[in-house]
Design a protein around this motif. Structure first.
Motif, mmCIF file in Angstrom:
data_model
loop_
_atom_site.group_PDB
_atom_site.id
_atom_site.type_symbol
_atom_site.label_atom_id
_atom_site.label_comp_id
_atom_site.label_asym_id
_atom_site.label_seq_id
_atom_site.Cartn_x
_atom_site.Cartn_y
_atom_site.Cartn_z
ATOM 1 N N TYR A 10 0.827 -1.188 0.000
ATOM 2 C CA TYR A 10 0.000 0.000 0.000
ATOM 3 C C TYR A 10 0.871 1.251 0.000
ATOM 4 N N ASN A 16 -1.545 9.819 -3.669
ATOM 5 C CA ASN A 16 -2.584 8.801 -3.575
ATOM 6 C C ASN A 16 -3.641 9.190 -2.562
ATOM 7 N N PRO A 46 -9.656 0.765 -8.465
ATOM 8 C CA PRO A 46 -8.630 0.133 -7.621
ATOM 9 C C PRO A 46 -7.720 1.124 -6.920
ATOM 10 N N LYS A 47 -7.310 2.183 -7.628
ATOM 11 C CA LYS A 47 -6.405 3.163 -7.030
ATOM 12 C C LYS A 47 -7.070 3.866 -5.853
ATOM 13 N N ASP A 50 -7.363 1.410 -2.829
ATOM 14 C CA ASP A 50 -6.086 1.215 -2.130
ATOM 15 C C ASP A 50 -5.694 2.454 -1.334
ATOM 16 N N SER A 51 -5.993 3.623 -1.876
ATOM 17 C CA SER A 51 -5.688 4.857 -1.159
ATOM 18 C C SER A 51 -6.529 4.969 0.110
ATOM 19 N N ALA A 283 -11.958 -3.890 -5.895
ATOM 20 C CA ALA A 283 -11.929 -2.541 -5.339
ATOM 21 C C ALA A 283 -13.226 -2.238 -4.605
ATOM 22 N N LYS A 286 -13.370 -4.200 -1.270
ATOM 23 C CA LYS A 286 -12.537 -3.585 -0.237
ATOM 24 C C LYS A 286 -13.171 -2.304 0.294
ATOM 25 N N ARG A 298 -6.265 -8.655 1.873
ATOM 26 C CA ARG A 298 -5.068 -8.807 1.059
ATOM 27 C C ARG A 298 -5.437 -9.418 -0.294
#
Length: 453
Positions: A10, A16, A46-47, A50-51, A283, A286, A298
């Motif tokens: 990450y 981000n 997705p970006k 994750d951010s 994404a 999550k 994960r």
């Protein structure tokens, strides 16, 4: 001790952290609503996902980060020591926390319908164990449980344990796919493994959610799961999302939220997949998770054997996962027997339902034609009659023949079976007199077939 490997790739760069439009739901700590929460505009990016997770990680204390690391890597953690004093105090505080929650409509309905159900000591203890006896969190989970149950099953089922006889035909078909269930296996921390495998089959959102709720609420009765939690392994292998439930954005958003409404602690989630086509779905998964579950998620991308092998460093033996190199489930027949045994136990434990959507394999179906004759329960009944035919024929005293027929009925019911007749698009249990007539008719038919008087 916590170290940098906790971050698992990450990024915490300023860039981000500011690019994402996904914001944590500030009402998560207050609202009993689960499924109605808004979907962030960038939920499938997705970006951004994750951010968001990186941002959540950055807010954790060093101790909390170390706890996340231990959970994700299956490092055993001591369970709370449940002294009588702790239990008594926690149950009292739990009730206080429930009382002061502003949003508990479904719980209030359940409390009016059956105080005995809502105040059951062992039921409430399961929610306390799930939250490590943090009463405020347990109270919110408790009222969310009833809200989700009301949303999925309606008011009539609010204060009843859900069984397979409460599921409709689609729910049962989804259940028997065996693609989402608890394995008879544990990771190195002693936590049960929950496996979800994406299959080429689509169902309505409510069908998958009802099946998922049933599966989780069946597993919660295991005391070790209450105390240690569980770990989920989600497996998607294939080139196309089309034709799978992953193509249903509403379902992808809502399914992870079931974990916020059951008395089970999700300690870690591992998403295993082969192609970038699944990135958007993961994404959203999550993002849909609660804050606590987001940082325990994960991702493993690549060939199936590689992904499963990566689970070793998270305390999971890949040989426990019943899928082959194509991502196909390998123990379907064995698991079908497990589901049938589960239904048999439910039939013996709970009162008989007035109607049933899908008959059990041990049920006897009243009717004419091949579908009735070839049903497993009908064939077994025929064998029971054949085995006891001589005994039936020797019975001469009043009531003896009826006793033989009653003996067969008791065997059917002892196996979890019912005598059913069609009632519209459902099935309804018949009276004992009608069931006895069915058994007696089979004896008379066998007599004619054998040419005896």
């Amino acid at each position: 001790m916590w170290d940098d490997s906790l971050w698992d790739g990450y990024s915490l760069t300023q860039e981000n952290d500011t690019d994402t439009d996904i914001k944590p739901d500030e009402d998560d700590s207050k609202s009993a609503e689960v499924f109605s929460r808004r979907v962030p505009p960038n939920a499938s990016d997705p970006k951004s996902a994750d951010s968001l997770i990186a941002s959540q990680m950055a807010k954790l204390s060093v101790a909390d980060r170390e706890k996340v690391y231990m959970d994700v890597h299956a490092i055993p953690d001591d369970c709370v020591v449940e002294t009588p004093e702790l239990i008594q105090k926690s149950l009292r505080v739990l009730q206080h926390e429930i009382d002061i929650l502003p949003d508990k409509k479904a719980y209030n309905i359940a409390e009016r319908l059956s105080p005995k159900y809502t105040q059951d000591r062992e039921f409430r203890l399961a929610f306390l164990r799930c939250e490590k006896f943090e009463c405020q969190k347990a109270a919110l989970r408790f009222v969310r449980h009833f809200q989700v149950k009301l949303d999925l099953f309606g008011q009539d089922m609010l204060t009843k344990d859900i069984t397979q006889d409460d599921l409709d035909v689609d729910d049962m078909e989804c259940l028997y796919l065996s693609n989402g269930r608890f394995l008879n296996a544990h990771d190195k921390a002693g936590r049960r493994i929950n496996m979800i495998v994406m299959v080429q089959k689509t169902y309505r959102t409510v069908t998958v959610l009802r099946k998922g709720f049933y599966t989780l609420m069946t597993a919660y009765r295991d005391l070790e799961i209450q105390r240690r939690g569980f770990v989920t392994i989600s497996i998607q292998f294939g080139d196309e999302i089309n034709g799978t439930s992953a193509d249903n954005a509403d379902l992808v958003w809502k399914l992870p939220k079931l974990n916020e409404a059951v008395p089970l602690c999700l300690s870690a989630t591992h998403l295993c997949y082969t192609k970038e086509a699944w990135d958007g779905m993961h994404a959203m998964i999550k993002t849909a998770f609660s804050k606590a579950n987001q940082v325990r998620c994960r991702v493993h991308c690549g060939p199936i054997l590689k992904c499963l092998e990566e689970l070793r460093r998270h305390g999971i033996d890949p040989s426990y996962i019943p899928v082959n190199h194509k991502g196909e489930i390998t123990d379907l027949a064995k698991d079908r027997k497990r589901i049938e045994q589960q239904r048999r136990q439910e039939r013996l434990k709970y009162p008989t339902h007035s109607t049933i959507a899908l008959p059990f394999c041990e049920d006897v179906l009243l009717g004419k034609g091949t579908p009735f004759q070839i049903h497993h329960g009908n064939k077994k009944l025929q064998q029971f009659v054949t085995d006891r035919f001589k005994k039936y024929e020797r019975a001469q005293k009043k009531g003896e023949k009826k006793a033989v027929a009653q003996e067969i009925m008791d065997v059917v019911r002892g196996n979890g079976g019912l005598f059913l007749k069609q009632d519209g698009n459902k099935w309804a249990p018949v009276t004992d007199d009608v069931a006895l007539m069915k058994v007696g008719a089979l004896f008379r038919y066998l007599r004619l077939k054998n040419g005896t008087k």
